[in-house]
Each structure stands twice: as C-alpha cells, then as structure tokens.
Design a protein around this motif. Structure first.
Motif, PDB file in Angstrom:
ATOM      1  N   CYS A  42      48.014 110.076  53.549  1.00  0.00           N
ATOM      2  CA  CYS A  42      47.623 110.694  52.201  1.00  0.00           C
ATOM      3  C   CYS A  42      49.024 111.458  51.528  1.00  0.00           C
ATOM      4  CB  CYS A  42      46.395 111.191  52.286  1.00  0.00           C
ATOM      5  SG  CYS A  42      44.760 110.225  52.388  1.00  0.00           S
ATOM      6  N   ALA A  43      49.399 111.931  52.616  1.00  0.00           N
ATOM      7  CA  ALA A  43      50.752 112.963  52.100  1.00  0.00           C
ATOM      8  C   ALA A  43      52.036 111.821  51.777  1.00  0.00           C
ATOM      9  CB  ALA A  43      51.175 113.830  53.319  1.00  0.00           C
ATOM     10  N   ALA A  44      51.783 110.702  52.377  1.00  0.00           N
ATOM     11  CA  ALA A  44      52.930 109.859  51.945  1.00  0.00           C
ATOM     12  C   ALA A  44      52.529 108.885  50.738  1.00  0.00           C
ATOM     13  CB  ALA A  44      53.140 108.857  53.082  1.00  0.00           C
ATOM     14  N   ALA A  45      51.259 109.104  50.221  1.00  0.00           N
ATOM     15  CA  ALA A  45      50.656 108.498  49.131  1.00  0.00           C
ATOM     16  C   ALA A  45      50.424 107.095  49.472  1.00  0.00           C
ATOM     17  CB  ALA A  45      51.701 108.602  47.845  1.00  0.00           C
ATOM     18  N   ALA A  46      50.020 106.777  50.548  1.00  0.00           N
ATOM     19  CA  ALA A  46      49.622 105.515  51.288  1.00  0.00           C
ATOM     20  C   ALA A  46      48.069 105.316  50.981  1.00  0.00           C
ATOM     21  CB  ALA A  46      50.087 105.204  52.767  1.00  0.00           C
ATOM     22  N   PRO A  47      47.628 104.201  50.635  1.00  0.00           N
ATOM     23  CA  PRO A  47      46.284 103.815  50.458  1.00  0.00           C
ATOM     24  C   PRO A  47      45.815 103.798  51.905  1.00  0.00           C
ATOM     25  CG  PRO A  47      47.615 102.012  49.657  1.00  0.00           C
ATOM     26  CD  PRO A  47      48.491 103.127  49.834  1.00  0.00           C
ATOM     27  N   PHE A  48      44.517 103.615  52.029  1.00  0.00           N
ATOM     28  CA  PHE A  48      43.925 103.375  53.427  1.00  0.00           C
ATOM     29  C   PHE A  48      43.967 101.818  53.721  1.00  0.00           C
ATOM     30  CE2 PHE A  48      40.614 102.635  56.509  1.00  0.00           C
ATOM     31  CZ  PHE A  48      41.054 103.738  57.545  1.00  0.00           C
ATOM     32  N   SER A  49      44.399 101.540  54.899  1.00  0.00           N
ATOM     33  CA  SER A  49      44.744  99.874  54.924  1.00  0.00           C
ATOM     34  C   SER A  49      44.329  99.687  56.726  1.00  0.00           C
ATOM     35  CB  SER A  49      46.171  99.655  54.647  1.00  0.00           C
ATOM     36  OG  SER A  49      47.013 100.346  55.646  1.00  0.00           O
ATOM     37  N   PRO A  50      44.277  98.307  56.759  1.00  0.00           N
ATOM     38  CA  PRO A  50      44.095  98.292  58.370  1.00  0.00           C
ATOM     39  C   PRO A  50      45.410  98.618  59.172  1.00  0.00           C
ATOM     40  CG  PRO A  50      43.708  96.260  56.862  1.00  0.00           C
ATOM     41  CD  PRO A  50      44.329  97.353  56.001  1.00  0.00           C
ATOM     42  N   ALA A 300      42.575 116.211  51.156  1.00  0.00           N
ATOM     43  CA  ALA A 300      42.150 116.387  49.740  1.00  0.00           C
ATOM     44  C   ALA A 300      43.235 116.964  49.182  1.00  0.00           C
ATOM     45  CB  ALA A 300      40.993 117.326  49.749  1.00  0.00           C
ATOM     46  N   ARG A 301      44.021 117.939  49.588  1.00  0.00           N
ATOM     47  CA  ARG A 301      45.286 118.455  49.110  1.00  0.00           C
ATOM     48  C   ARG A 301      46.208 117.361  48.599  1.00  0.00           C
ATOM     49  NH1 ARG A 301      49.205 122.830  51.401  1.00  0.00           N
ATOM     50  NH2 ARG A 301      50.408 120.950  52.145  1.00  0.00           N
ATOM     51  N   ALA A 302      46.213 116.195  49.220  1.00  0.00           N
ATOM     52  CA  ALA A 302      47.187 115.101  48.981  1.00  0.00           C
ATOM     53  C   ALA A 302      46.418 114.039  47.780  1.00  0.00           C
ATOM     54  CB  ALA A 302      47.414 114.287  50.069  1.00  0.00           C
ATOM     55  N   GLY A 303      45.213 114.626  47.336  1.00  0.00           N
ATOM     56  CA  GLY A 303      44.715 113.738  46.349  1.00  0.00           C
ATOM     57  C   GLY A 303      43.797 112.564  46.851  1.00  0.00           C
ATOM     58  N   ALA A 304      43.107 113.052  47.791  1.00  0.00           N
ATOM     59  CA  ALA A 304      42.221 112.000  48.334  1.00  0.00           C
ATOM     60  C   ALA A 304      41.004 112.743  48.767  1.00  0.00           C
ATOM     61  CB  ALA A 304      42.663 111.300  49.532  1.00  0.00           C
ATOM     62  N   PRO A 305      40.155 113.142  47.926  1.00  0.00           N
ATOM     63  CA  PRO A 305      39.103 114.009  48.010  1.00  0.00           C
ATOM     64  C   PRO A 305      37.716 113.060  48.706  1.00  0.00           C
ATOM     65  CG  PRO A 305      39.181 113.623  46.034  1.00  0.00           C
ATOM     66  CD  PRO A 305      40.336 113.020  46.271  1.00  0.00           C
ATOM     67  N   ALA A 306      37.872 111.913  48.414  1.00  0.00           N
ATOM     68  CA  ALA A 306      36.844 111.316  48.938  1.00  0.00           C
ATOM     69  C   ALA A 306      36.928 110.877  50.482  1.00  0.00           C
ATOM     70  CB  ALA A 306      36.639 109.701  48.182  1.00  0.00           C
ATOM     71  N   ALA A 307      37.964 110.490  51.040  1.00  0.00           N
ATOM     72  CA  ALA A 307      38.433 110.299  52.225  1.00  0.00           C
ATOM     73  C   ALA A 307      38.251 111.592  52.784  1.00  0.00           C
ATOM     74  CB  ALA A 307      39.814 110.082  52.378  1.00  0.00           C
ATOM     75  N   ALA A 308      38.822 112.811  52.329  1.00  0.00           N
ATOM     76  CA  ALA A 308      38.593 113.969  52.976  1.00  0.00           C
ATOM     77  C   ALA A 308      37.061 114.351  53.336  1.00  0.00           C
ATOM     78  CB  ALA A 308      39.192 115.238  52.206  1.00  0.00           C
TER      79      ALA A 308
END
Length: 328
Positions: A42-50, A300-308
């Motif tokens: 998430c810090a690298a702005a990467a979407p969740f992937s396989p 969450a700080r990296a912009g992914a509150p749902a994943a957090a």
C-alpha cells in the motif's frame, strides 16, 4: 474391529503430530506476517493482487521456517529453560525441526518466484538469509535484535516490490515503503531485546524503555493522520471530492495506532511494575500480536482504510489462538 481401533489410533497420532508441528512453528503468530507485506504494497500505491497474495504466502513460510529453525538451534538451551517445547520434550525430533525449516524456506522462495518473478525473489532471498543467519549465529550476539528488526523491515519492503508491473521502478517502490519498514523495524528491535529476558525477568528500566519506543512509534504512525483530519475539516471538501476518503483513512489509522499502544502498552506497563519472567513473556507475546494493529495503521495511512480494517479484524482472532499456541 481391530482395524477400526488401529485406524483411530493412527488418526489420533496424526492429529497429535500436526498439533506438535503447529506448536513448533508457532502457527498463530504467522497471522502477524501478511500485514507487513500489505503495508509495504500500500505504501507503494500497489493495488491488492495475486502477486501480493503470493508474497504474503512466501513470507509466512519463511516466518514458520525461522520458528522451526529456532527450536532446532536452541534444543540444548530449551531442554533446561523450556522443556515443554516440542523438540526438548521429544514430541518433534530435532532433525525433523531442521527438515521442516528447510522445506518451508524452499517453499517460501518458490512462492516468491512463482508469484512475482525475479523482483519478488529479490525481496525473499535476503529475508531468508537473515532468518537463517539469526537463528544459527546472530541470535545471542549484539547484532541479534538488529537482524530480527531487519527481517521484519525486509518483509515490508518485499510487499513494496510485489507491486504489479505498472511502470513503478523498484527503487521508487522501496523509497515509498521506507518509513513503514523503519517503524516496523523499530518495534521489532525493542521487542527482540525484551524477549531475551523471558525466563529470568528484566530490570524495570528495560520494559520502560520499550514502552517509550512503542509510544513514539504509535505517535509517529498516527501523527500524519491527525494532520489529515485537521486539513480536511479546514478545507470542508465535498463528499464527491477525491479527498473525501482521507478522514476515513485518518480515523482508521488513529484507531489502529491506539489499539497497538493499548494492547502492547498495557502488557509492558505490567512488566514495568513487576518485571518477572512471566510478565516479560506476556509482554513479548502481546508485542508480536500488536504488530497487526500497527500494520493496519500503516496500511490505512497509505490510503487503504478498507484493507486496514480487514487486517484489524484478524487481531482478536490471533489473540484467541495465542491462548492455545504460544506465539513466543
């Protein structure tokens, strides 16, 4: 009838062996591992992937390998200090512990290569090297805590390297993940120092020092989130604005950071008041599992509150499982 009894005995023996192996690798503690990778990705702005999922599996395998290798290397010491562990108790032969560690290391490297190719293998190889170096040589030296902290930091950076091939250079991904890797590393360093006193207890100043570091880690993690909320309230952005999710991320960050400090800090405070081996051991166990809310805060700080939030939900499960299989 005899065949049925023999089959039941065989099934019971198999279940016992599986339980012993679960104790050997501290199975529930591995729930603290995927969050490292997620925070880095998430810090690298990467979407969740396989690919990210594969690197998580790789890191879990390497973590379990380290636990098995630890018990292989510490068999003589554990026979005196922790005779109930699988190896000194005879439930798992020492050579089996080494075989399990080797097989899990190979599985971890293989998963990294299959999921992310050369780039993910670049993250897994140094991590595996540090794990083996720590257990077989560095653990009882002055470099031991730094090696363990380095392993956790490498785990975060492996998540950054797992970013899909979207044109983001590896150097940029690693730079973006440097801050969360440093925070996870700082937590792990002091936790490892504290863990050296699980048997005989510690001087009160040690858990007091680790508590101070944990407080600083929580503040450093949540600080940017508080500034985000203040800016948002000042700007009064509309719900449709791209920045509308910023307060949600900030609130999840703050909540997860408080959970981290509340669970780990309470255990450390108990150790400050009475730094016995039992209280130090409980603080170490709490510190291992407290990585999960810390990882959630960084995610969450990296912009992914749902994943957090999803990661945060796994924390109570890990604590419940830890009552059955000790994470230390």
């Amino acid at each position: 009838m005899k065949d049925r009894k023999a089959a039941l005995r065989s099934d019971s023996a198999s279940s016992a062996r599986l339980r012993d192996l679960a104790h050997l690798v501290r199975a529930p503690a591995a729930l603290s591992v995927p969050g490292d990778v997620l925070a880095g990705a998430c810090a690298a702005a990467a979407p969740f992937s396989p690919r990210t999922l594969g690197v998580m599996g790789s890191s879990v395998c390497l973590y379990w390998a380290g636990m098995a290798l630890n018990d292989y290397a510490d068999a003589t010491v554990d026979a005196v200090e922790r005779p109930d562990r699988p190896v000194p108790s005879g439930r798992v032969p020492r050579r089996t512990a080494l075989a399990v560690a080797s097989a899990l290391t190979a599985a971890g490297l293989g998963l990294a290569a299959l999921s992310g190719g050369r780039r993910s293998l670049l993250g897994a190889l140094p991590l595996a090297g540090v794990v083996w170096a720590y257990d077989l040589g560095l653990k009882d030296t002055a470099a031991g805590p730094a090696a363990m902290a380095g392993a956790r930091s490498l785990d975060v950076l492996a998540g950054a390297l797992a970013a899909p091939r979207t044109g983001l250079p590896a150097r940029t991904a690693l730079r973006r993940a440097a801050a969360p890797a440093a925070l996870v590393g700082a937590h792990t360093y002091t936790l490892t120092v504290l863990s050296r006193h699980e048997i005989a207890g510690a001087p009160a100043r040690l858990p007091a020092t680790t508590l101070a570091v944990s407080t600083a880690t929580a503040l450093a993690t949540a600080g940017p989130a508080a500034r985000t909320v203040r800016r948002h309230l000042a700007d009064r952005r509309t719900p449709g604005d791209r920045g509308a999710t910023a307060p949600a991320a900030a609130l999840v960050t703050a909540g997860a950071a408080l959970t981290y400090l509340g669970t780990y800090g309470t255990a450390q405070l108990r150790a400050v008041r009475k730094p016995s081996g039992e209280n130090v051991r409980r603080a170490v166990g709490a510190g291992i599992l407290a990585l999960m809310p810390l990882q959630a805060a960084l995610t969450a700080r990296a912009g992914a509150p749902a994943a957090a939030a999803a990661l945060g939900l796994a924390h109570p499960l890990a604590r419940r499982l830890a009552r059955r299989v000790s994470p230390t």
